[in-house]
Design a protein around this motif. Structure first.
Motif, PDB file in Angstrom:
ATOM      1  N   GLU A 123       0.869  -1.166   0.000  1.00 12.33           N
ATOM      2  CA  GLU A 123       0.000   0.000   0.000  1.00 12.33           C
ATOM      3  C   GLU A 123       0.909   1.220   0.000  1.00 12.33           C
ATOM      4  O   GLU A 123       1.663   1.458   0.963  1.00 12.33           O
ATOM      5  CB  GLU A 123      -0.916   0.005   1.242  1.00 12.33           C
ATOM      6  CG  GLU A 123      -1.952  -1.097   1.267  1.00 12.33           C
ATOM      7  CD  GLU A 123      -3.092  -0.853   0.282  1.00 12.33           C
ATOM      8  OE1 GLU A 123      -3.305   0.324  -0.091  1.00 12.33           O
ATOM      9  OE2 GLU A 123      -3.755  -1.833  -0.107  1.00 12.33           O
ATOM     10  N   VAL A 124       0.882   2.004  -1.066  1.00 12.79           N
ATOM     11  CA  VAL A 124       1.841   3.098  -1.260  1.00 12.79           C
ATOM     12  C   VAL A 124       1.815   4.090  -0.105  1.00 12.79           C
ATOM     13  O   VAL A 124       2.860   4.502   0.409  1.00 12.79           O
ATOM     14  CB  VAL A 124       1.561   3.820  -2.598  1.00 12.79           C
ATOM     15  CG1 VAL A 124       2.315   5.134  -2.660  1.00 12.79           C
ATOM     16  CG2 VAL A 124       1.971   2.930  -3.765  1.00 12.79           C
ATOM     17  N   ILE A 125       0.633   4.461   0.328  1.00 13.43           N
ATOM     18  CA  ILE A 125       0.554   5.486   1.378  1.00 13.43           C
ATOM     19  C   ILE A 125       1.159   4.981   2.685  1.00 13.43           C
ATOM     20  O   ILE A 125       1.721   5.751   3.464  1.00 13.43           O
ATOM     21  CB  ILE A 125      -0.907   5.948   1.577  1.00 13.43           C
ATOM     22  CG1 ILE A 125      -0.929   7.264   2.358  1.00 13.43           C
ATOM     23  CG2 ILE A 125      -1.752   4.889   2.250  1.00 13.43           C
ATOM     24  CD1 ILE A 125      -2.271   7.963   2.326  1.00 13.43           C
ATOM     25  N   ASP A 126       1.072   3.669   2.906  1.00 13.35           N
ATOM     26  CA  ASP A 126       1.707   3.111   4.101  1.00 13.35           C
ATOM     27  C   ASP A 126       3.224   3.173   3.990  1.00 13.35           C
ATOM     28  O   ASP A 126       3.931   3.384   4.994  1.00 13.35           O
ATOM     29  CB  ASP A 126       1.266   1.651   4.294  1.00 13.35           C
ATOM     30  CG  ASP A 126      -0.204   1.537   4.664  1.00 13.35           C
ATOM     31  OD1 ASP A 126      -0.816   2.572   4.969  1.00 13.35           O
ATOM     32  OD2 ASP A 126      -0.731   0.404   4.648  1.00 13.35           O
ATOM     33  N   GLU A 127       3.743   2.981   2.770  1.00 13.95           N
ATOM     34  CA  GLU A 127       5.197   3.045   2.571  1.00 13.95           C
ATOM     35  C   GLU A 127       5.710   4.475   2.766  1.00 13.95           C
ATOM     36  O   GLU A 127       6.788   4.688   3.323  1.00 13.95           O
ATOM     37  CB  GLU A 127       5.555   2.544   1.177  1.00 13.95           C
ATOM     38  CG  GLU A 127       5.231   1.075   0.941  1.00 13.95           C
ATOM     39  CD  GLU A 127       5.933   0.163   1.922  1.00 13.95           C
ATOM     40  OE1 GLU A 127       7.145   0.357   2.147  1.00 13.95           O
ATOM     41  OE2 GLU A 127       5.268  -0.726   2.479  1.00 13.95           O
ATOM     42  N   ILE A 128       4.922   5.454   2.312  1.00 14.56           N
ATOM     43  CA  ILE A 128       5.321   6.852   2.544  1.00 14.56           C
ATOM     44  C   ILE A 128       5.305   7.151   4.035  1.00 14.56           C
ATOM     45  O   ILE A 128       6.207   7.809   4.571  1.00 14.56           O
ATOM     46  CB  ILE A 128       4.368   7.809   1.799  1.00 14.56           C
ATOM     47  CG1 ILE A 128       4.430   7.559   0.288  1.00 14.56           C
ATOM     48  CG2 ILE A 128       4.724   9.265   2.100  1.00 14.56           C
ATOM     49  CD1 ILE A 128       3.455   8.404  -0.512  1.00 14.56           C
ATOM     50  N   VAL A 170      -1.117   5.507   9.997  1.00 18.11           N
ATOM     51  CA  VAL A 170      -1.669   5.507   8.644  1.00 18.11           C
ATOM     52  C   VAL A 170      -2.170   4.116   8.254  1.00 18.11           C
ATOM     53  O   VAL A 170      -3.241   3.967   7.654  1.00 18.11           O
ATOM     54  CB  VAL A 170      -0.615   5.998   7.633  1.00 18.11           C
ATOM     55  CG1 VAL A 170      -1.100   5.809   6.208  1.00 18.11           C
ATOM     56  CG2 VAL A 170      -0.295   7.475   7.885  1.00 18.11           C
ATOM     57  N   ALA A 171      -1.416   3.075   8.615  1.00 16.60           N
ATOM     58  CA  ALA A 171      -1.796   1.711   8.244  1.00 16.60           C
ATOM     59  C   ALA A 171      -3.125   1.308   8.865  1.00 16.60           C
ATOM     60  O   ALA A 171      -3.926   0.602   8.246  1.00 16.60           O
ATOM     61  CB  ALA A 171      -0.708   0.733   8.657  1.00 16.60           C
ATOM     62  N   ALA A 172      -3.377   1.770  10.078  1.00 16.61           N
ATOM     63  CA  ALA A 172      -4.644   1.438  10.740  1.00 16.61           C
ATOM     64  C   ALA A 172      -5.823   2.037   9.982  1.00 16.61           C
ATOM     65  O   ALA A 172      -6.863   1.387   9.807  1.00 16.61           O
ATOM     66  CB  ALA A 172      -4.617   1.946  12.182  1.00 16.61           C
ATOM     67  N   ILE A 173      -5.664   3.268   9.513  1.00 20.42           N
ATOM     68  CA  ILE A 173      -6.731   3.914   8.727  1.00 20.42           C
ATOM     69  C   ILE A 173      -6.890   3.217   7.378  1.00 20.42           C
ATOM     70  O   ILE A 173      -8.006   2.985   6.911  1.00 20.42           O
ATOM     71  CB  ILE A 173      -6.422   5.414   8.530  1.00 20.42           C
ATOM     72  CG1 ILE A 173      -6.288   6.124   9.881  1.00 20.42           C
ATOM     73  CG2 ILE A 173      -7.511   6.088   7.709  1.00 20.42           C
ATOM     74  CD1 ILE A 173      -5.863   7.577   9.776  1.00 20.42           C
ATOM     75  N   ALA A 217     -10.257   1.387   5.838  1.00 20.12           N
ATOM     76  CA  ALA A 217     -10.820   1.887   4.581  1.00 20.12           C
ATOM     77  C   ALA A 217     -10.943   0.765   3.551  1.00 20.12           C
ATOM     78  O   ALA A 217     -11.950   0.652   2.855  1.00 20.12           O
ATOM     79  CB  ALA A 217      -9.955   3.022   4.029  1.00 20.12           C
ATOM     80  N   MET A 218      -9.915  -0.084   3.446  1.00 18.96           N
ATOM     81  CA  MET A 218      -9.952  -1.172   2.468  1.00 18.96           C
ATOM     82  C   MET A 218     -10.982  -2.234   2.825  1.00 18.96           C
ATOM     83  O   MET A 218     -11.484  -2.948   1.964  1.00 18.96           O
ATOM     84  CB  MET A 218      -8.568  -1.823   2.343  1.00 18.96           C
ATOM     85  CG  MET A 218      -7.510  -0.928   1.700  1.00 18.96           C
ATOM     86  SD  MET A 218      -7.929  -0.418   0.004  1.00 18.96           S
ATOM     87  CE  MET A 218      -8.574   1.234   0.283  1.00 18.96           C
ATOM     88  N   ASN A 219     -11.304  -2.353   4.111  1.00 17.70           N
ATOM     89  CA  ASN A 219     -12.337  -3.290   4.549  1.00 17.70           C
ATOM     90  C   ASN A 219     -13.732  -2.690   4.439  1.00 17.70           C
ATOM     91  O   ASN A 219     -14.717  -3.361   4.767  1.00 17.70           O
ATOM     92  CB  ASN A 219     -12.087  -3.731   5.992  1.00 17.70           C
ATOM     93  CG  ASN A 219     -10.931  -4.709   6.107  1.00 17.70           C
ATOM     94  OD1 ASN A 219     -10.730  -5.529   5.217  1.00 17.70           O
ATOM     95  ND2 ASN A 219     -10.170  -4.605   7.176  1.00 17.70           N
ATOM     96  N   LYS A 256      -8.129  11.711   2.873  1.00 22.61           N
ATOM     97  CA  LYS A 256      -7.753  13.053   3.306  1.00 22.61           C
ATOM     98  C   LYS A 256      -7.071  13.016   4.669  1.00 22.61           C
ATOM     99  O   LYS A 256      -6.101  13.753   4.909  1.00 22.61           O
ATOM    100  CB  LYS A 256      -8.985  13.949   3.346  1.00 22.61           C
ATOM    101  CG  LYS A 256      -9.570  14.253   1.972  1.00 22.61           C
ATOM    102  CD  LYS A 256     -10.823  15.105   2.093  1.00 22.61           C
ATOM    103  CE  LYS A 256     -11.419  15.408   0.713  1.00 22.61           C
ATOM    104  NZ  LYS A 256     -12.662  16.208   0.794  1.00 22.61           N
ATOM    105  N   ALA A 257      -7.570  12.162   5.563  1.00 20.72           N
ATOM    106  CA  ALA A 257      -6.975  12.064   6.895  1.00 20.72           C
ATOM    107  C   ALA A 257      -5.559  11.515   6.824  1.00 20.72           C
ATOM    108  O   ALA A 257      -4.650  11.991   7.531  1.00 20.72           O
ATOM    109  CB  ALA A 257      -7.836  11.175   7.784  1.00 20.72           C
ATOM    110  N   ARG A 258      -5.328  10.546   5.962  1.00 22.04           N
ATOM    111  CA  ARG A 258      -3.977   9.975   5.829  1.00 22.04           C
ATOM    112  C   ARG A 258      -3.030  10.933   5.129  1.00 22.04           C
ATOM    113  O   ARG A 258      -1.859  11.061   5.509  1.00 22.04           O
ATOM    114  CB  ARG A 258      -4.060   8.651   5.068  1.00 22.04           C
ATOM    115  CG  ARG A 258      -4.664   7.505   5.863  1.00 22.04           C
ATOM    116  CD  ARG A 258      -4.838   6.256   5.021  1.00 22.04           C
ATOM    117  NE  ARG A 258      -5.914   6.413   4.058  1.00 22.04           N
ATOM    118  CZ  ARG A 258      -6.147   5.586   3.042  1.00 22.04           C
ATOM    119  NH1 ARG A 258      -5.346   4.564   2.843  1.00 22.04           N
ATOM    120  NH2 ARG A 258      -7.159   5.790   2.220  1.00 22.04           N
ATOM    121  N   VAL A 259      -3.540  11.626   4.114  1.00 26.47           N
ATOM    122  CA  VAL A 259      -2.696  12.580   3.386  1.00 26.47           C
ATOM    123  C   VAL A 259      -2.263  13.721   4.298  1.00 26.47           C
ATOM    124  O   VAL A 259      -1.138  14.236   4.192  1.00 26.47           O
ATOM    125  CB  VAL A 259      -3.440  13.114   2.146  1.00 26.47           C
ATOM    126  CG1 VAL A 259      -2.708  14.307   1.543  1.00 26.47           C
ATOM    127  CG2 VAL A 259      -3.579  12.014   1.100  1.00 26.47           C
TER     128      VAL A 259
END
Length: 482
Positions: free
Chosen positions: A274-279, A289-292, A296-298, A308-311
Motif C-alpha cells: 500500500e503506497v501510502i503506508d510506505e510513505i 496511517v496503516a490502521a486507517i 478503509a480497504m475493509n 484526506k486524513a492519511r494525506v
C-alpha cells in the motif's frame, strides 16, 4: 456410439479394455490425440466387437437428475485418403437450447493443504514430538475452544479429498463437481433438469491438470438460485474446501473469450504494498496511517474521508519521496506476463488507483499500460515538500470514480461493458468489479470476496487470470514468446 449413464449417482469411472475411455472422456470438448487402435472406418471394422458400456432406457431420458455423456470417438469416413470428422455434439448448442455456463476450476497446487502426498510418506514421528493441537475454523461452530466441548468437538475441516485422490483436478474431483451441479437443478422445470457438460484441461498437464474449464447447461432456476449467487452456494463452497480448489463461473458467450479492456487496482493488486503506508513508514508514522488504510480497504470508513486524513499526516514530506519509493515497490508475480499477454491479444490496459499519480505513471511504464489514473498531491514549490492536501482540481479516485473511469474508457473506445475486465482487492474496487463484464477479487479483503462476481486466492501468479478467457498454457507460452 456408446450411450450415457442414466443418473449422476451411477457415474462410471471404469476404463474400457479396448479404448481406455472413461465416463469423463465422454465430456471432453477438445479431445487430445490418443494412441491405440485406428479410428478410421477400416480400423474400426478390424477391431473385435465392442460391447456397449451402458444402455439408455426411456426412463433415463426423462430422469430428473441425469448427466448426459457423449461418445468421444468421432464418426469418421475415409474416402480418397480424406478423413471427415463430426465434432463433439456439445461444441455447438442446439437452437433454442438453454444457455451455457463456464466454470474455470483452479487447484491450489501452490499451497497444498497437506505437506505430504500420502500419510504413509510422512516422516516418522519421534517420542518427543508434540501432537499438534486441533483447530476449529472460526465461524464453523458455536465456539472455537475445544476445551468447552464435553464430548467430541466438530471436525476442524472437511475430509481432504484431494489428499486421497490426487493433488490436482482428478477425475473423481471433476465427477464430484458435476454431481454438485446436478444437485442444484432440483428446482428446474422437468425439461431443464438434464445436465450436459464438456471439459478441457487448460494448464499445465493433461494428466494432472491444475486448471480445468467445464462448460455445462442448463443453469439452476434463476428464481431459486440467480447466476451471481451460484458460486456462493454452500454446496459449491463445500466442494472447494474438500478438493482444495476455487471456481469462477461465467456465461459462455463470445464476450467471455474476446475481451478488449482490462482495468486494475494498483496497491495490493499490481504491486504488493500500500503506497501510502510506505510513505508513512518513510516519515515514521506507518502505524497510524496503516490502521486507517486497513479500515478503509475493509469498507469500514468512507474512502475519500480516510484518504484526506492519511494525506494530512504526510505534511512536510519531501516531494522526492516517490523517487525513493520506486525501487522498493514489488510488482506482483505474474503481473508483467499477464499484461504482456493481454496487450498481444489487443487489450487496452489501465490502472485505476486510490494511490498517487507519480507512482501510477511509473507502474504504467513498467507494465506497458495505456492509462494511469490516481490521486494528485499538492507540493509546496518553495520548500519542495507535500502540503498534506489533495489537488482540488483533480477528482479523488474513490470507488465511484473508478467505476466512472471504467465506463468512460469503454465508451471512448466503443467497447461494450461485457468485453471489459476489472481486477482489485479493496472495498473501493467493488463498484468497478460489479460493473465490468468480468470482475475478479484478487486475494481480496473478505467484504470484497463476498460482493465481487468472482474471486481468486490460490496460486502465486497473476498470470492465472488469463485462463478465465479460455486461453491454454500452450497459447500463453506462445503469447510470451519474443
Amino acid at each position: 456410439m456408446a450411450s450415457s449413464p442414466s443418473r449422476s449417482r451411477n457415474l462410471s469411472l471404469a476404463k474400457e479394455s479396448l479404448t481406455g475411455s472413461s465416463y469423463l472422456d465422454d465430456h471432453l470438448e477438445y479431445k487430445s490425440h490418443q494412441s491405440g487402435p485406428s479410428t478410421s472406418i477400416d480400423g474400426v471394422m478390424d477391431q473385435p466387437t465392442r460391447r456397449p458400456r451402458h444402455t439408455m432406457s426411456n426412463a433415463s431420458l426423462t430422469s430428473r437428475r441425469s448427466i448426459s455423456a457423449i461418445s468421444p470417438s468421432p464418426m469418421v469416413a475415409q474416402e480418397s485418403s480424406t478423413v471427415y470428422t463430426i465434432s463433439h455434439t456439445n461444441c455447438v448448442r442446439e437452437p433454442g437450447g438453454p444457455a451455457r455456463l463456464v466454470a474455470t476450476i483452479y487447484y491450489n497446487s501452490a499451497s497444498p493443504r497437506h505437506p505430504h502426498i500420502h500419510p504413509d510418506q510422512s516422516p516418522p514421528g519421534r517420542a518427543i514430538d508434540r501432537i499438534p493441537v486441533p483447530e476449529i475454523v472460526e465461524g464453523s461452530a458455536p465456539t472455537t475452544s475445544i476445551a468447552e466441548y464435553p464430548l467430541e468437538p466438530p471436525a476442524p475441516e472437511p475430509e481432504p479429498l484431494d489428499h486421497l485422490y490426487g493433488a490436482y483436478i482428478s477425475q473423481l474431483c471433476l465427477t464430484h463437481f458435476l454431481s454438485t451441479l446436478d444437485s442444484l437443478l432440483i428446482h428446474n422445470r422437468s425439461e431443464e433438469r438434464r445436465l450436459t457438460s464438456s471439459h478441457r484441461c487448460l494448464a499445465p498437464d493433461p494428466v494432472k491438470p491444475r486448471v480445468m474449464e467445464v462448460t455445462f447447461s442448463p443453469a439452476p432456476n434463476s428464481e431459486y438460485l440467480p447466476f451471481p449467487l451460484i458460486s456462493k452456494h454452500e454446496s459449491i463452497y463445500k466442494f472447494e474446501r474438500e478438493w482444495n480448489c476455487e471456481i469462477v463461473l461465467q456465461p459462455s458467450t463470445v464476450y467471455r473469450r474476446h475481451k478488449r479492456l482490462c482495468v486494475f487496482d494498483m496497491d495490493s493488486t499490481l504491486i504488493q504494498q500500500e503506497v501510502i503506508d510506505e510513505i508513512a513508514a518513510f516519515i515514521g508514522v506507518k502505524e497510524a496511517v496503516a490502521a486507517i488504510t486497513e479500515r478503509a480497504m475493509n469498507g469500514e470508513l468512507d474512502f475519500a474521508s480516510s484518504l484526506k486524513a492519511r494525506v494530512a499526516l504526510l505534511k512536510g514530506v519531501p516531494s522526492h519521496v516517490f523517487e525513493h519509493l520506486k525501487p522498493k515497490l514489488v510488482i506482483t508475480p505474474g503481473a508483467k506476463e499477464l499484461c504482456k499477454c493481454l496487450k498481444r491479444l489487443g487489450f487496452t490496459l489501465a490502472v485505476l488507483s486510490g494511490g498517487f499519480q507519480p507512482l501510477a505513471d511509473w507502474l504504467a511504464g513498467q507494465l506497458g499500460l495505456d492509462h494511469a489514473f490516481a490521486n494528485h498531491l499538492i507540493v509546496d514549490p518553495k520548500t519542495e515538500t507535500l502540503t498534506g492536501e489533495l489537488d482540488p482540481s483533480c477528482p479523488i479516485v474513490d470507488a465511484q470514480h473508478k467505476r466512472n473511469l471504467l465506463i468512460s474508457l469503454a465508451s471512448g473506445k466503443d467497447i461494450p461493458l461485457a468485453q471489459t475486465m476489472a481486477v482489485g482487492d479493496g472495498a473501493n474496487d467493488i463498484p468497478m468489479l460489479q460493473t465490468a463484464g468480468l470482475g475478479v477479487a484478487w486475494k481480496a479483503k473478505s467484504k470484497v470476496q463476498m460482493e465481487a462476481p468472482a474471486r481468486l486466492n490460490i496460486g502465486e501468479s497473476m498470470l492465472d487470470l488469463i485462463y478465465l478467457l479460455g486461453v491454454t498454457k500452450e497459447e500463453v507460452d506462445e503469447l510470451l514468446r519474443d
